[in-house]
Write a protein that holds these residues in place. Structure first.
Motif, short mmCIF file in Angstrom:
data_model
loop_
_atom_site.label_atom_id
_atom_site.label_comp_id
_atom_site.label_asym_id
_atom_site.label_seq_id
_atom_site.Cartn_x
_atom_site.Cartn_y
_atom_site.Cartn_z
N GLN A 1 0.85 -1.25 -0.06
CA GLN A 1 0.02 -0.11 -0.13
C GLN A 1 0.88 1.26 0.07
OE1 GLN A 1 -2.38 -0.75 3.62
NE2 GLN A 1 -4.00 -1.71 2.38
N GLN A 2 1.78 1.22 0.78
CA GLN A 2 2.72 2.43 0.50
C GLN A 2 3.45 2.63 -0.88
OE1 GLN A 2 5.42 1.05 4.08
NE2 GLN A 2 5.39 3.38 4.47
N TYR A 3 4.05 1.59 -1.55
CA TYR A 3 4.13 1.61 -2.67
C TYR A 3 3.24 2.35 -3.71
CZ TYR A 3 8.20 -1.65 -1.93
OH TYR A 3 9.04 -2.38 -1.23
N GLN A 4 2.12 1.77 -3.47
CA GLN A 4 0.73 2.34 -4.28
C GLN A 4 0.62 3.61 -4.29
OE1 GLN A 4 -2.33 -0.44 -4.92
NE2 GLN A 4 -3.69 1.00 -5.23
N ARG A 5 0.75 4.18 -2.73
CA ARG A 5 0.55 5.49 -2.61
C ARG A 5 1.51 6.44 -3.20
NH1 ARG A 5 -1.27 3.62 2.62
NH2 ARG A 5 0.63 3.83 3.34
N LEU A 6 2.74 5.89 -3.29
CA LEU A 6 3.78 6.84 -3.99
C LEU A 6 3.35 6.93 -5.46
CD1 LEU A 6 7.12 5.57 -2.84
CD2 LEU A 6 6.19 7.91 -2.67
N PHE A 7 3.02 5.90 -6.11
CA PHE A 7 2.61 6.02 -7.64
C PHE A 7 1.26 6.75 -7.75
CE2 PHE A 7 4.94 1.78 -7.69
CZ PHE A 7 5.90 2.19 -8.58
N ARG A 8 0.32 6.56 -6.82
CA ARG A 8 -0.81 7.22 -6.90
C ARG A 8 -0.57 8.78 -6.91
NH1 ARG A 8 -4.20 7.27 -1.90
NH2 ARG A 8 -2.49 8.90 -1.63
N ARG A 9 0.27 9.25 -5.84
CA ARG A 9 0.62 10.67 -5.27
C ARG A 9 1.40 11.15 -6.87
NH1 ARG A 9 2.54 10.26 -0.79
NH2 ARG A 9 4.68 10.22 -1.34
N PHE A 10 2.34 10.52 -7.18
CA PHE A 10 3.08 11.25 -8.49
C PHE A 10 2.17 11.19 -9.65
CE2 PHE A 10 5.31 9.98 -12.33
CZ PHE A 10 6.27 10.93 -12.44
N LEU A 11 1.39 9.92 -9.94
CA LEU A 11 0.47 10.19 -11.17
C LEU A 11 -0.40 11.01 -11.06
CD1 LEU A 11 0.50 6.26 -11.55
CD2 LEU A 11 1.25 7.92 -13.15
N HIS A 12 -1.15 11.64 -10.01
CA HIS A 12 -1.97 12.46 -9.79
C HIS A 12 -1.63 13.98 -9.87
CE1 HIS A 12 -5.19 14.72 -7.11
NE2 HIS A 12 -5.73 14.51 -8.16
N GLY A 13 -0.27 14.19 -9.79
CA GLY A 13 0.46 15.59 -9.86
C GLY A 13 0.54 15.59 -11.57
N TRP A 14 1.04 14.28 -11.96
CA TRP A 14 1.47 14.36 -13.54
C TRP A 14 0.14 14.66 -14.37
CZ3 TRP A 14 -0.11 10.25 -17.08
CH2 TRP A 14 0.42 10.73 -18.20
N MET A 15 -1.20 14.01 -14.01
CA MET A 15 -2.46 14.31 -14.63
C MET A 15 -2.90 15.52 -14.34
SD MET A 15 -3.95 10.39 -14.02
CE MET A 15 -3.42 8.98 -14.54
N GLY A 16 -2.42 16.19 -13.59
CA GLY A 16 -2.82 17.54 -13.24
C GLY A 16 -3.22 17.92 -11.73
N GLY A 17 -3.60 17.03 -10.93
CA GLY A 17 -3.56 17.07 -9.53
C GLY A 17 -5.17 17.59 -9.13
N GLY A 18 -6.01 17.45 -10.06
CA GLY A 18 -7.54 18.09 -9.83
C GLY A 18 -8.45 17.06 -9.16
N ALA A 19 -9.65 17.26 -8.88
CA ALA A 19 -10.54 16.38 -8.26
C ALA A 19 -10.79 15.39 -9.56
CB ALA A 19 -11.71 16.86 -7.89
N ASP A 20 -10.80 15.86 -10.83
CA ASP A 20 -11.24 15.18 -11.93
C ASP A 20 -10.13 13.86 -12.12
OD1 ASP A 20 -9.66 17.00 -12.77
OD2 ASP A 20 -10.28 16.86 -14.66
N THR A 21 -8.99 14.13 -11.57
CA THR A 21 -7.85 13.14 -12.12
C THR A 21 -7.60 12.15 -10.96
OG1 THR A 21 -6.09 14.62 -11.28
CG2 THR A 21 -6.70 14.69 -13.47
N ALA A 22 -7.93 12.50 -9.68
CA ALA A 22 -7.92 11.72 -8.46
C ALA A 22 -8.20 10.17 -9.14
CB ALA A 22 -8.53 12.02 -7.38
N LEU A 23 -9.25 9.92 -9.28
CA LEU A 23 -9.72 8.50 -9.30
C LEU A 23 -8.78 7.85 -10.45
CD1 LEU A 23 -11.70 6.02 -9.26
CD2 LEU A 23 -13.26 6.83 -10.62
N ARG A 24 -8.63 8.40 -11.52
CA ARG A 24 -7.76 7.84 -12.74
C ARG A 24 -6.36 7.53 -12.10
NH1 ARG A 24 -8.22 11.95 -17.46
NH2 ARG A 24 -8.93 13.34 -15.84
N ALA A 25 -5.65 8.38 -11.46
CA ALA A 25 -4.42 8.31 -10.57
C ALA A 25 -4.57 7.03 -9.78
CB ALA A 25 -4.11 9.35 -9.94
#
Length: 219
Positions: free
Chosen positions: A120-144
């Motif tokens: 879960q820690q690994y996944q959180r790292l990837f999610r946080r990075f991808l969310h920022g890369w996708m724009g960091g908005g509410a609309d990208t949180a699920l995709r990240a």
């Protein structure tokens, strides 16, 4: 020949004893006796007996974070693939020790819980990075979240096959799995126009990218 560091001696002793006697039947005193060090040395090196099973977790988290942080907007998905590869290669380099850990986590609930928490820690790292890369908005949180879960699942699928003795070439399987995973998300941003290519190479990324750009007609 120089003596091995205490951490390595303790880890080797612990894994040997776990394989011989079982995790629950092995004590810290058993481990220190086998390693030829005192209890004080053990607890300076590891907080608990569980920590001997996962000695490099924090190091791997740091390596993933560093690899992701070193990417650009255009190389973000390459960085995600290579960060996941770092973890796979770590397990492959461990060899039989990784197999022993896998067996232990299947049979000892406390270790299984620890492993799940680590994933879960690994996944959180990837999610946080991808969310920022996708724009960091509410609309990208699920995709990240979905993509981070897919990356970790693809990695774990390949790793489990290798740990079970069902893969002769885990790196090739990883390349295929990550290509398929990235293909699911390579249009996750409307302005993402680049194709994603998974490349296995020992060369520095700065050396590889210009050639890729030339081949793809973007340079």
């Amino acid at each position: 020949m120089a003596a091995k560091p205490a951490k390595e001696r303790l880890t080797e002793a612990a894994f040997a004893l776990f394989a011989e006697r079982g995790y629950e039947q092995t004590t810290v005193d058993d481990i220190t006796d086998r390693a030829g060090v005192g209890r004080t040395t053990f607890f300076r090196t590891f907080r608990t007996k569980e920590d001997v099973i996962f000695p490099d977790h924090e190091v791997l988290l740091g390596a993933i974070e560093t690899r992701l942080a070193g990417s650009t907007d255009r190389t973000a998905l390459i960085a995600v693939t290579e960060a996941a590869r770092l973890v796979l290669r770590h397990y492959l380099a461990e060899g039989e020790r990784a197999v022993t850990r896998y067996r232990l986590t299947r049979s000892v609930p406390a270790l299984r819980d620890r492993e799940i928490a680590g994933v879960q820690q690994y996944q959180r790292l990837f999610r946080r990075f991808l969310h920022g890369w996708m724009g960091g908005g509410a609309d990208t949180a699920l995709r990240a979240e979905l993509m981070a879960g897919a990356v970790v699942s693809a990695h774990n699928h390949v790793l489990r096959r290798w740990l079970r003795g069902r893969s002769d070439d885990p790196e090739a399987e990883f390349d295929a799995a990550m290509t398929e995973t990235v293909d699911l998300f390579n249009r996750s941003r409307e302005d993402a126009g680049a194709s994603i290519v998974v490349v296995r190479t020992s060369k520095d990324l700065d050396t590889v990218l210009p050639e890729l750009h030339r081949l793809l007609g973007s340079g």
